[in-house]
Design an enzyme around this catalytic site. Structure first.
Site, PDB file in Angstrom:
ATOM      1  N   ASN A  86      -2.173  29.439 -39.477  1.00  0.00           N
ATOM      2  CA  ASN A  86      -1.323  28.369 -39.991  1.00  0.00           C
ATOM      3  C   ASN A  86      -1.475  28.333 -41.507  1.00  0.00           C
ATOM      4  O   ASN A  86      -2.601  28.350 -42.019  1.00  0.00           O
ATOM      5  CB  ASN A  86      -1.740  27.016 -39.396  1.00  0.00           C
ATOM      6  CG  ASN A  86      -1.484  26.945 -37.903  1.00  0.00           C
ATOM      7  OD1 ASN A  86      -0.490  27.488 -37.413  1.00  0.00           O
ATOM      8  ND2 ASN A  86      -2.369  26.293 -37.156  1.00  0.00           N
ATOM      9  N   HIS A  99      -8.244  30.872 -41.743  1.00  0.00           N
ATOM     10  CA  HIS A  99      -8.832  31.156 -40.428  1.00  0.00           C
ATOM     11  C   HIS A  99      -7.771  31.723 -39.508  1.00  0.00           C
ATOM     12  O   HIS A  99      -6.593  31.376 -39.601  1.00  0.00           O
ATOM     13  CB  HIS A  99      -9.477  29.911 -39.812  1.00  0.00           C
ATOM     14  CG  HIS A  99      -8.599  28.699 -39.835  1.00  0.00           C
ATOM     15  ND1 HIS A  99      -8.467  27.905 -40.959  1.00  0.00           N
ATOM     16  CD2 HIS A  99      -7.809  28.141 -38.890  1.00  0.00           C
ATOM     17  CE1 HIS A  99      -7.634  26.914 -40.699  1.00  0.00           C
ATOM     18  NE2 HIS A  99      -7.203  27.033 -39.450  1.00  0.00           N
TER      19      HIS A  99
HETATM   20  P1  5GP Z   1      -5.723  24.488 -38.477  1.00  0.00           P
HETATM   21  O1  5GP Z   1      -5.047  23.253 -37.930  1.00  0.00           O
HETATM   22  O2  5GP Z   1      -6.173  24.275 -39.908  1.00  0.00           O
HETATM   23  O3  5GP Z   1      -4.935  25.758 -38.302  1.00  0.00           O
HETATM   24  O4  5GP Z   1      -7.010  24.710 -37.595  1.00  0.00           O
HETATM   25  C1  5GP Z   1      -8.216  24.078 -37.851  1.00  0.00           C
HETATM   26  C2  5GP Z   1      -9.000  24.122 -36.573  1.00  0.00           C
HETATM   27  O5  5GP Z   1     -10.352  23.853 -36.876  1.00  0.00           O
HETATM   28  C3  5GP Z   1      -8.554  23.095 -35.528  1.00  0.00           C
HETATM   29  O6  5GP Z   1      -8.154  23.758 -34.354  1.00  0.00           O
HETATM   30  C4  5GP Z   1      -9.785  22.220 -35.341  1.00  0.00           C
HETATM   31  O7  5GP Z   1      -9.956  21.847 -33.993  1.00  0.00           O
HETATM   32  C5  5GP Z   1     -10.905  23.099 -35.837  1.00  0.00           C
HETATM   33  N1  5GP Z   1     -12.023  22.411 -36.423  1.00  0.00           N
HETATM   34  C6  5GP Z   1     -11.970  21.444 -37.382  1.00  0.00           C
HETATM   35  N2  5GP Z   1     -13.211  21.063 -37.740  1.00  0.00           N
HETATM   36  C7  5GP Z   1     -14.069  21.800 -36.987  1.00  0.00           C
HETATM   37  C8  5GP Z   1     -15.490  21.861 -36.904  1.00  0.00           C
HETATM   38  O8  5GP Z   1     -16.231  21.157 -37.593  1.00  0.00           O
HETATM   39  N3  5GP Z   1     -16.026  22.736 -36.019  1.00  0.00           N
HETATM   40  C9  5GP Z   1     -15.242  23.554 -35.248  1.00  0.00           C
HETATM   41  N4  5GP Z   1     -15.881  24.381 -34.399  1.00  0.00           N
HETATM   42  N5  5GP Z   1     -13.894  23.519 -35.291  1.00  0.00           N
HETATM   43  C10 5GP Z   1     -13.318  22.654 -36.158  1.00  0.00           C
END
Ligand code: 5GP
Ligand code: ZN
Length: 113
Positions: A86, A99
């Site tokens: 994303n 990521h």
């Molecule tokens: P994005 O929405 O930025 O593409 O994805 C971020 C992802 O990081 C989300 O799916 C969320 O659940 C995950 N996430 C956010 N904070 C943490 C964390 O502290 N630990 C882990 N393992 N995942 C996280």
């Protein structure tokens, strides 16, 4: 940025996570809020905010992330999987450390919505 970035802290093991893979360049850990039976995040160990910040001098990391995802998926014997980057809020990015989501273990629709 690095000082306040949650994924930099996870990479530095200052914040615990369920790590499933690690090498010199990337680290992979289970997503806290899984959207599929397998939901793993693959991140570079160095801070890059979004895919827009990938350039000529750091673009090798993208291949390393995808290679790591492929190796993890093979290890889990996933029949197929989806990789998602994303980029920016409009696309659903909430953590600004680049990521790759590795999602597997269920069917995925297309278009993704
Ligand atoms: P994005 O929405 O930025 O593409 O994805 C971020 C992802 O990081 C989300 O799916 C969320 O659940 C995950 N996430 C956010 N904070 C943490 C964390 O502290 N630990 C882990 N393992 N995942 C996280
Ligand atoms: Zn970071």
């Amino acid at each position: 940025m690095t000082g306040s970035c949650i994924f930099c802290k996870i990479a530095a093991k200052e914040i615990p996570s369920d790590i499933v893979f690690e090498n010199a360049d990337v680290i992979a850990f289970k997503d806290l809020s899984p959207q599929a039976p397998t939901h793993i995040l693959i991140i570079p160990k160095t801070h890059i905010s979004t895919t827009e910040d990938i350039n000529d001098s750091n673009s090798n990391i993208a291949g390393r992330m995808i290679f790591a995802a492929s190796e993890i998926a093979k290890g889990l014997k996933l029949e197929g999987y989806r990789l998602v980057f994303n980029c920016n809020e409009i696309a659903g990015q909430t953590v600004f450390h680049v990521h790759c989501h590795l999602l597997g273990g269920r069917n995925f629709g297309w278009p993704p919505g």
